[in-house]
Structure formats: structure tokens, C-alpha cells
Design a protein around this motif. Structure first.
Motif, PDB file in Angstrom:
ATOM      1  N   GLY A 154       1.012  -0.433  -0.127  1.00 33.57           N
ATOM      2  CA  GLY A 154       0.153   0.251  -0.030  1.00 33.57           C
ATOM      3  C   GLY A 154       0.995   1.250  -0.039  1.00 33.57           C
ATOM      4  N   THR A 171       0.053   7.041  -5.870  1.00 30.50           N
ATOM      5  CA  THR A 171       0.114   6.002  -7.064  1.00 30.50           C
ATOM      6  C   THR A 171       0.762   4.569  -5.923  1.00 30.50           C
ATOM      7  OG1 THR A 171       0.466   8.069  -8.668  1.00 30.50           O
ATOM      8  CG2 THR A 171       0.143   5.176  -9.924  1.00 30.50           C
ATOM      9  N   LEU A 172      -0.654   3.651  -6.508  1.00 27.25           N
ATOM     10  CA  LEU A 172      -0.700   1.784  -6.427  1.00 27.25           C
ATOM     11  C   LEU A 172      -0.672   0.986  -7.437  1.00 27.25           C
ATOM     12  CD1 LEU A 172      -0.145   0.607  -4.180  1.00 27.25           C
ATOM     13  CD2 LEU A 172      -2.152   0.028  -3.595  1.00 27.25           C
ATOM     14  N   TYR A 182      -4.468  -1.761   0.189  1.00 27.16           N
ATOM     15  CA  TYR A 182      -4.922   0.272   0.030  1.00 27.16           C
ATOM     16  C   TYR A 182      -3.898   1.050  -0.128  1.00 27.16           C
ATOM     17  CZ  TYR A 182      -8.056  -2.732   2.290  1.00 27.16           C
ATOM     18  OH  TYR A 182      -8.724  -3.910   3.474  1.00 27.16           O
ATOM     19  N   MET A 183      -4.708   2.127  -0.251  1.00 31.42           N
ATOM     20  CA  MET A 183      -3.889   3.529  -0.548  1.00 31.42           C
ATOM     21  C   MET A 183      -3.243   3.810   0.891  1.00 31.42           C
ATOM     22  SD  MET A 183      -3.560   3.934  -3.814  1.00 31.42           S
ATOM     23  CE  MET A 183      -2.904   5.878  -3.766  1.00 31.42           C
ATOM     24  N   THR A 200      -4.474   7.452  -6.442  1.00 34.88           N
ATOM     25  CA  THR A 200      -4.813   7.242  -7.886  1.00 34.88           C
ATOM     26  C   THR A 200      -3.887   5.138  -7.893  1.00 34.88           C
ATOM     27  OG1 THR A 200      -4.022   8.472  -9.892  1.00 34.88           O
ATOM     28  CG2 THR A 200      -4.229   6.199 -10.475  1.00 34.88           C
ATOM     29  N   ARG A 201      -5.321   4.465  -7.752  1.00 32.64           N
ATOM     30  CA  ARG A 201      -5.630   2.917  -7.182  1.00 32.64           C
ATOM     31  C   ARG A 201      -5.054   2.467  -8.600  1.00 32.64           C
ATOM     32  NH1 ARG A 201      -8.056  -1.674  -5.840  1.00 32.64           N
ATOM     33  NH2 ARG A 201      -7.405  -3.189  -4.224  1.00 32.64           N
ATOM     34  N   PHE A 209      -9.731   1.441  -1.291  1.00 29.68           N
ATOM     35  CA  PHE A 209      -8.713   2.994  -1.117  1.00 29.68           C
ATOM     36  C   PHE A 209      -8.267   2.821   0.035  1.00 29.68           C
ATOM     37  CE2 PHE A 209      -7.896   6.582  -4.420  1.00 29.68           C
ATOM     38  CZ  PHE A 209      -8.329   5.818  -5.286  1.00 29.68           C
ATOM     39  N   ARG A 224      -9.387  11.456  -5.664  1.00 25.80           N
ATOM     40  CA  ARG A 224      -9.211  10.196  -5.805  1.00 25.80           C
ATOM     41  C   ARG A 224      -9.762   9.284  -7.357  1.00 25.80           C
ATOM     42  NH1 ARG A 224     -12.919   8.410  -1.574  1.00 25.80           N
ATOM     43  NH2 ARG A 224     -13.986  10.275  -1.748  1.00 25.80           N
ATOM     44  N   PRO A 226      -9.974   5.577  -8.394  1.00 22.14           N
ATOM     45  CA  PRO A 226     -10.025   5.034  -8.653  1.00 22.14           C
ATOM     46  C   PRO A 226     -10.083   3.715  -9.976  1.00 22.14           C
ATOM     47  CG  PRO A 226     -11.779   5.260  -8.478  1.00 22.14           C
ATOM     48  CD  PRO A 226     -11.504   6.582  -8.851  1.00 22.14           C
TER      49      PRO A 226
END
Length: 228
Positions: A154, A171-172, A182-183, A200-201, A209, A224, A226
Motif C-alpha cells: 500500500g 499511485t499504487l 490500500y492507498m 490513484t489506485r 482505497f 481520488r 479508482p
């Protein structure tokens, strides 16, 4: 370098340095480290840099601090118990296990790039930036600006104390991973306040998130995105 850190003052890296034991700033010592575009690498079985005093790190997009040990969790680029200010630089790598920054004291980030190991590479997992735990429930970390990225467990976490995010880019994943989480993560001992930033996931699962949303306060203009 070890003597300079122990005595205090300002040190400029003039070449890349590989450490075989942690570089430690003792309690009561004020030390400024200027990365100067060079790399500080920890080859020791532990964190690369451990601060118990007052430490300021000044860096740019080429100055780098990271660890190479992949044998156990908890090999942090920076481990802080004192007062820490980061003004730029690059921290962590996608291979070393542990956080780019693990804060147990008081820390402020005014810019820099942070990452952690690819999730479950060599059995490892980590958040790029992590604050406190149940034993350090007064730890405080303020992120005024940062770039956080990677295919890690994360982006940021608060296991104790308070983490404040004022801005930055987080960014993940790259869109291909299915095992990232998780972010922002917080346990029952930590809190997170988000006042701004872009999140940004890019992960192909439904973990979402945030973990423990009741302990995360989010205000505008947080952005955010997604992807999944």
C-alpha cells in the motif's frame, strides 16, 4: 560519514557510499545530510539510516537512500525516533523489504519520492511511508508534498499517532497486479488526516482505497482516481 553523523553539523555526499551497518544520528545531535545527487546504500541487516536526534535531509531527484537486505521485514531506508525533515530525494526501492520511511518520532516531508518492495517479492510486503505503532502512539508525520508509487502492499499507513497529508501524488500499482491493498491504511492506534493530494489506485481487486475509514478524515480538494 559515521563520525560526521555522531558529531553533528552538515555533511555533503561527494560519492556513493555503501554502509555495512546503520548510520545513526544520536540523541541530542543536530545533523544535516545533503545527498548531492549521490546514493547512500545500506547493505546491513537492518535499516540504512536511524535518527534519534535532529536530522534534515536535503536531496533532489537523483540523491537516493535505500537498503539492499531482502532477508527479513523491517529493513527501512530511514527509521526515525527523533525529529526529521526531508526536503527532496529518493527513498526506498522496489526490492528492499521495509518502508522507505518508518517514523516513530516527529517528521515532516517537504518533497521527495518514496517506494517500497513489490508486494511479496522475496516474501516481503510494505507501505512506502508508515507512521507509529501501538508503542509509539504519539508519533506525528506531516506530508506537505511527496511522490509515492509502486507495486507494494500500500501507499501510506498510520499504525499509531497521527499522519497528516497536505498534498502529493500517490499511485499504487500499474493496472496488472491483483495482490495489492490500500492507498491509506490505519490500525486502531493511528489516525490519518487528508487535506489534499492526488490518489490513484491501479489494482485489479476490490480492496478499495482506505482501511479503517472511521479513523481517516478526508477534506477537499483531495482527488481520488479508482482504476478498478
Amino acid at each position: 560519514m559515521e563520525q560526521a553523523a555522531a558529531e553533528g553539523g552538515t555533511a555533503y555526499l561527494t560519492s556513493d557510499i555503501a554502509l555495512n551497518e546503520a548510520l545513526t544520528i544520536p540523541e541530542g545531535t543536530e545533523f544535516t545530510l545533503v545527498l548531492n545527487g549521490k546514493t547512500l546504500t545500506g547493505n546491513n541487516p537492518g535499516s540504512c539510516l536511524v535518527n534519534r536526534g535532529t536530522l534534515t535531509i536535503n536531496g533532489d531527484e537523483t540523491g537516493h537512500i535505500y537498503t539492499t537486505d531482502v532477508q527479513a521485514q523491517g529493513r527501512h531506508a530511514i527509521e526515525n525516533y527523533g525529529t526529521l525533515t526531508i526536503n527532496g530525494g529518493v527513498y526506498g526501492s522496489n526490492q528492499s523489504r521495509g518502508n522507505a520511511l518508518r517514523n516513530y518520532g516527529t517528521a515532516v516531508i517537504n518533497g521527495g519520492t518514496f517506494t517500497a518492495c513489490d508486494n511479496y517479492v522475496n516474501g516481503g510486503y510494505a507501505y512506502a511511508i508508515a507512521n507509529g505503532n501501538s508503542s509509539y502512539d504519539d508519533a506525528t508525520l506531516t506530508i506537505n508534498d511527496a511522490v509515492v508509487y509502486g507495486n507494494m502492499n500500500g501507499a501510506i499507513a498510520s499504525d499509531g499517532g497521527k499522519l497528516i497529508v497536505n498534498d502529493g501524488t500517490y499511485t499504487l500499482g500499474t493496472g496488472e497486479q491483483t495482490n495489492l491493498f490500500y492507498m491509506i491504511y490505519t490500525s486502531g492506534f493511528g489516525q490519518v488526516e487528508v487535506n489534499g493530494g492526488t490518489f490513484t489506485r491501479n489494482v485489479n481487486n476490490n480492496h478499495g482505497f482506505f482501511y479503517n475509514l472511521s479513523l481517516i478524515h478526508i477534506s477537499e480538494p483531495t482527488r481520488r482516481t479508482p482504476i478498478s
